[in-house]
Design a protein around this motif. Structure first.
Motif, PDB file in Angstrom:
ATOM      1  N   LYS A  79     -13.097   2.090  17.925  1.00  0.00           N
ATOM      2  CA  LYS A  79     -12.740   3.012  16.842  1.00  0.00           C
ATOM      3  C   LYS A  79     -11.301   3.508  16.901  1.00  0.00           C
ATOM      4  N   LYS A 133       6.071   3.081   9.863  1.00  0.00           N
ATOM      5  CA  LYS A 133       5.304   4.007   9.031  1.00  0.00           C
ATOM      6  C   LYS A 133       6.179   5.153   8.534  1.00  0.00           C
ATOM      7  N   MET A 152     -12.184  11.313  -8.557  1.00  0.00           N
ATOM      8  CA  MET A 152     -11.899   9.878  -8.425  1.00  0.00           C
ATOM      9  C   MET A 152     -13.208   9.136  -8.598  1.00  0.00           C
ATOM     10  N   VAL A 157     -12.233   4.535  -5.199  1.00  0.00           N
ATOM     11  CA  VAL A 157     -12.216   5.006  -3.831  1.00  0.00           C
ATOM     12  C   VAL A 157     -12.577   3.878  -2.863  1.00  0.00           C
ATOM     13  N   ILE A 160      -9.685   1.418  -1.870  1.00  0.00           N
ATOM     14  CA  ILE A 160      -8.702   1.776  -0.838  1.00  0.00           C
ATOM     15  C   ILE A 160      -9.359   2.178   0.477  1.00  0.00           C
ATOM     16  N   GLN A 161     -10.642   2.530   0.418  1.00  0.00           N
ATOM     17  CA  GLN A 161     -11.309   2.837   1.690  1.00  0.00           C
ATOM     18  C   GLN A 161     -11.319   1.627   2.616  1.00  0.00           C
ATOM     19  N   ARG A 164      -8.273   1.883   4.512  1.00  0.00           N
ATOM     20  CA  ARG A 164      -8.238   3.079   5.366  1.00  0.00           C
ATOM     21  C   ARG A 164      -9.181   2.965   6.567  1.00  0.00           C
ATOM     22  N   HIS A 203      -3.957   4.164  -4.637  1.00  0.00           N
ATOM     23  CA  HIS A 203      -4.612   5.480  -4.573  1.00  0.00           C
ATOM     24  C   HIS A 203      -4.597   6.098  -5.973  1.00  0.00           C
TER      25      HIS A 203
ATOM     26  N   ALA B 119      -6.430  12.171   2.003  1.00  0.00           N
ATOM     27  CA  ALA B 119      -7.758  11.763   2.477  1.00  0.00           C
ATOM     28  C   ALA B 119      -8.588  11.233   1.309  1.00  0.00           C
ATOM     29  N   VAL B 120      -9.385  10.217   1.593  1.00  0.00           N
ATOM     30  CA  VAL B 120     -10.186   9.588   0.535  1.00  0.00           C
ATOM     31  C   VAL B 120     -11.666   9.695   0.910  1.00  0.00           C
ATOM     32  N   VAL B 145     -16.644  10.215   4.990  1.00  0.00           N
ATOM     33  CA  VAL B 145     -16.182   8.891   4.605  1.00  0.00           C
ATOM     34  C   VAL B 145     -17.051   7.923   5.379  1.00  0.00           C
ATOM     35  N   ARG B 148     -17.157   7.178   9.326  1.00  0.00           N
ATOM     36  CA  ARG B 148     -15.896   7.184  10.078  1.00  0.00           C
ATOM     37  C   ARG B 148     -15.003   8.346   9.613  1.00  0.00           C
ATOM     38  N   LEU B 151     -11.871   9.342  11.782  1.00  0.00           N
ATOM     39  CA  LEU B 151     -10.702   8.467  11.608  1.00  0.00           C
ATOM     40  C   LEU B 151      -9.927   8.880  10.364  1.00  0.00           C
ATOM     41  N   GLU B 152     -10.660   9.171   9.299  1.00  0.00           N
ATOM     42  CA  GLU B 152     -10.005   9.576   8.049  1.00  0.00           C
ATOM     43  C   GLU B 152      -9.244  10.887   8.263  1.00  0.00           C
ATOM     44  N   ARG B 155      -6.115  10.220  10.571  1.00  0.00           N
ATOM     45  CA  ARG B 155      -5.091   9.422   9.919  1.00  0.00           C
ATOM     46  C   ARG B 155      -4.396  10.229   8.827  1.00  0.00           C
ATOM     47  N   THR B 156      -5.178  11.006   8.092  1.00  0.00           N
ATOM     48  CA  THR B 156      -4.591  11.837   7.042  1.00  0.00           C
ATOM     49  C   THR B 156      -3.609  12.835   7.644  1.00  0.00           C
TER      50      THR B 156
END
Lengths: 269, 620
Positions: A79, A133, A152, A157, A160-161, A164, A203, B119-120, B145, B148, B151-152, B155-156
């Motif tokens: 992870k 980045k 959204m 979503v 793009i997830q 991500r 996004h 964040a998504v 999400v 996970r 992680l979101e 990362r955000t």
């Protein structure tokens, strides 16, 4: 409790008892030891127990015979993306590489990612990725709806997830020919950041325009779609098909579509 | 192989050590640390973040289920009062009232803010942030999400924070705090790559260092979880509070041995998974505590109706709080009704269609497929309790997050109070962003109030460095890996889920013995990215954390939440009035004492003990 679950449990009780995972055996390893001044492969031999992954082996070797063996790791569950290395020549996460995926008499070779400078043993200096980045124009959201929420759709979503899910293990960066063999680190940000760009560009709330930079500074034209990055992604992200190609198409639409070209010449947009 | 000869590290002059100066130094770059850093930057302070790993790799990535915030997107009956009540009940009323209040009130804004930073989250059909059910939460409340969410979150925060002006010192480990009189003046650390020492001079230090699960054998925690914040704060004279409350997550993987302890998200149960013993019995119906009986389904039929969305049905018993479920699993296994590898079965395969499982629980599907060669859409998982979370931690002011040492702040898992005796799933991620922000604000207030800058005391720097280098320099000594295993075994065997006096007393004797080993620990090799040296340096903090847990657990003669005693069963009202606090005594030994808790405000008390119906209709 369904009948089916009872049957499954009964089978599981039986099956696990004689699982091939149970065997304990000695295995051989070649591990690269050294630092930026040079190094060499060193042989190690240790016991393998049921279910072990390569990272378990490294921990065991550390405890038994090479306390100062350097390797990065964190979550040990696929992870966090820390324990990237080249295992028998392939870029992989050592925490997700099971020992029983190799032949019983196979010597397993472990070495650091080739694309990045060596710090020590299996640890490389991946700071170049962090600098890429920082170069990328960050998320710039549109205003919220009147009730203070953003809305959204699920489809937008989900698209793009996928990007991500990236755990920033940089295996895709390691395997990318432009970065690995062609010395292209000044020209191309690499697959990881192409999908980062895709996650921003697609996004639904984002308002920034990164297309000119994707073409120039981020170097989308350098990718020649060999899909090696997609193959090594431990998160199974469709890097090339869903991320890089759509971005290339956006660049083409903007710069090479004749209608758009004329429009830009006349109106300057 | 000349590089591998022993090259002792000898310090000669303080001017050889690089010094970085910031208004605020944040130790730890998980959710809490990054949120604190963002706030500190927004407040115009020069901010440095020191993290043991690469940025973005912190343990927060392991969080799966979601972050709890009463937004009411899925069930409009939800509001902060019900979230507050759930949190207090989950924490067995030992939570710091003010922290639980601020958390419940502020979490929704913090979640929306994350969305503004990119964040998504998963969506409802109308496009809002979707929320899922979780143990102990009355309504679907966890913004998520898939599985996970951590992680979101990280990362955000990471992608946003790098543009806010913070300076990040990666793969840098903090060793100890520096003080100017009573107040904090910075800290000493070392870069893992080179082993070079570094001084961080700062007006305020924020600890966001997480817990110390690595003191146990079976844990969901990563290597970083060595109680650095507890150890450093303790050595500097701060109070640690509620350390006896350690959460054993009910569902960790149990097979194969190399993955034992890795987390299986509570989301599996939230989405319909059930727990079965080896007879195929859904045993949780036999473990419903009286306090939760009124709100828990007592038949399979009712539990199924709840899952199908019937709002009049009560929740399945699999979604009771983690302490209850973990003890139930423990009892089933001890009673001979466990699975082949000493766990129980978690079945979602026979309950939810395969494509839905893959969609809602992709990481779990992936994790079992790759690590255990098991398809969770076809077969039940084997799960058992795993050491997961420290409810206790550094004692802080509920508003400013400042510890008992001026200038030292703490947030996230390394601070104590918010979760009381047991944390609800999903309250951790929201804790990080609520209290991370408050720590940043608290640091600003403190820095602004300072009349002069604190000074660095050189002799403190030298003694910290000497402690670290002696591990490399001594001729021979104990093996850090074996000492660590020794400690883990002592804690696993004697201070686990079910505790009793005799075993804990034995643990204290063993810990004294291990203390000796730690003082003689030896790392072969140089200071350059030396895993043995890094581990050896972590041992002191692990040991302090383990001792604080054991002494606290021995003192608290009752069972409450994450602390369960065989010799003192059940909650005892007299203990509700106290927190157990440990600190370093003047003789260098650990002092443990009961301190009286402040009386809660009447209004909060009313909410916490209210009937759920009254809160739903807004009567209270």
């Amino acid at each position: 409790m369904t009948v089916r679950a009872i049957l499954v449990i009964a089978r599981l009780n039986g099956r696990i008892q004689d699982s091939p995972l149970q065997k304990i055996m000695k295995r051989n390893f070649k591990i690269w030891r050294g630092d930026k001044n040079g190094g060499q492969f060193v042989d190690y031999r240790t016991n393998i127990e049921p279910g072990m992954v390569v990272l378990d082996v490294l921990h065991r070797i550390q405890a038994e015979s090479a306390g100062d063996l350097a390797c990065r790791w964190n979550c040990k569950a696929g992870k966090c993306g820390s324990c990237s290395m080249e295992i028998n020549g392939k870029p992989r996460l050592s925490c997700m590489t099971r020992m029983n995926s190799f032949k019983e008499d196979e010597t397993i070779t472990l070495q650091p990612l080739k694309t990045f400078p060596i710090m020590r043993d299996l640890v490389t200096d991946v700071s170049w990725n962090y600098r890429q980045k920082e170069k990328i124009v960050p998320f710039r959201p549109k205003p919220r709806d009147a009730d203070g929420n953003y809305r959204m759709t699920r489809d937008d979503v989900e698209r793009i997830q996928e990007f991500r899910k990236c755990i920033e293990c940089y295996l895709c960066q390691d395997v990318c020919h432009v970065l690995r063999d062609q010395g292209g680190k000044d020209q191309f940000v690499g697959p990881r950041f192409m999908i980062y760009l895709a996650s921003l560009e697609m996004h639904p709330l984002d308002t920034a325009d990164r297309i000119p930079a994707i073409r120039k500074e981020y170097g989308s034209g350098f990718c020649n779609i060999t899909k090696c990055c997609t193959e090594v992604c431990p998160e199974h992200i469709n890097i090339t098909d869903n991320g890089i190609i759509p971005l290339k198409e956006r660049v083409v639409d903007r710069y090479f579509d004749p209608v758009m070209w004329v429009k830009r010449k006349i109106f300057g947009v | 192989m000349g590089e591998y000869k022993i090259r002792p590290y000898i310090m000669t002059d303080i001017s050889e050590i690089t010094t970085f100066e910031h208004d605020v130094i944040i130790v730890g770059a998980g959710g809490a640390g990054l949120r604190a850093a963002i706030e500190s930057c927004h407040q115009g302070l020069s901010t440095g973040v020191v993290c043991k790993s690469l940025l973005g790799k912190a343990h927060t990535v392991m969080a799966e289920g979601g972050m709890a915030a009463a937004m009411g997107n899925v069930d409009a009956r939800d509001n902060w009062k019900i979230h507050f009540r759930d949190t207090m009940r989950g924490g067995k009323f030992l939570n710091n009232w003010r922290m639980a209040e601020r958390h419940a009130k502020e979490a929704p804004d913090r979640v929306r803010e994350l969305e503004e930073w990119g964040a998504v989250f998963d969506r409802t059909l109308s496009g809002l942030i979707s929320q899922r059910n979780f143990g102990g939460h009355r309504y679907p409340r966890l913004a998520h999400v898939g599985d996970r969410t951590g992680l979101e979150l990280i990362r955000t925060l990471q992608d946003y924070a790098i543009h806010q002006g913070m300076k990040c010192y990666m793969e840098c480990t903090a060793l100890d705090l520096l003080k100017d009189g009573e107040r904090v003046s910075g800290l000493v650390g070392y870069f893992r790559e080179t082993g070079r020492f570094v001084i961080f001079k700062a007006k305020a230090v924020v600890f966001a260092t997480g817990g110390a699960g690595k003191a146990w054998q079976v844990t969901s925690n990563s290597w970083e979880y060595t109680g650095d914040g507890y150890g450093m704060a303790y050595e500097a004279g701060a109070d640690l509070m509620d350390m006896e409350f350690t959460q054993f997550h009910p569902t960790g993987m149990v097979w194969p041995p190399s993955v034992r302890g890795i987390l299986v998200t509570e989301g599996v149960r939230g989405d319909g998974g059930i727990l079965l013993n080896n007879k195929g019995e859904r045993f949780m119906f036999g473990y419903i505590p009286p306090k939760f009986a009124a709100e828990t389904a007592d038949t399979v039929e009712e539990a199924n109706r709840w899952l199908a969305g019937d709002k009049s049905a009560r929740r399945p018993p699999e979604l009771l709080t983690r302490d209850v479920v973990a003890r139930a699993i423990n009892a089933e296994v001890k009673g001979g009704r466990g699975s082949p590898h000493g766990g129980v079965f978690l079945d979602i395969a026979s309950r939810v269609p395969a494509d839905v499982i893959k969609k809602k629980l992709p990481s779990m599907y992936h994790q079992f497929k790759e690590l255990a060669e098991l398809d969770i859409t076809k077969e039940p998982m084997e799960v058992g309790p795993t050491c997961h979370y420290f409810m206790g931690g550094i004692r802080v002011d509920p508003d400013s997050q400042m510890s008992t040492i001026p200038g030292l702040f703490a947030c996230g898992e390394c601070s104590g109070g918010m979760h009381g005796a047991n944390r609800l799933g999903g309250n951790s991620l929201s804790d990080l962003i609520v209290f991370g922000r408050l720590a940043g604000l608290g640091a600003k207030e403190y820095v602004r109030s300072l009349k002069n800058s604190p000074r660095i005391n050189e002799s403190q720097v030298f003694s910290i460095i000497k402690r670290a280098t002696s591990i490399l320099n001594r001729e021979k000594g104990t093996n850090p890996y074996l000492v660590h295993e020794d400690l883990q075994k002592v804690m696993q065997d004697n201070v686990g889920i079910m505790r009793q006096e005799e075993e804990m007393k034995k643990a204290l004797i063993e810990l004294e013995r291990i203390k000796e080993s730690v003082s003689q620990v030896k790392a072969e090799g140089t200071s350059q990215y030396n895993a043995a040296w890094h581990k050896a340096l972590d041992l002191r903090n692990l040991l302090i954390s383990a001792e604080a847990v054991t002494r606290g657990a021995l003192m608290r003669q009752e069972s409450r939440g994450g602390h369960a005693r065989l010799d003192y069963e059940g909650e005892r009202d007299e203990w509700l009035a106290y927190n157990v606090v440990s600190r370093k005594g003047s003789d260098g030994k650990m002092v443990v004492e009961k301190i009286k808790r402040p009386e809660p405000p009447e209004e909060l008390k009313k909410i916490a003990y209210a009937k759920i119906e009254d809160l739903e209709i807004g009567k209270i």
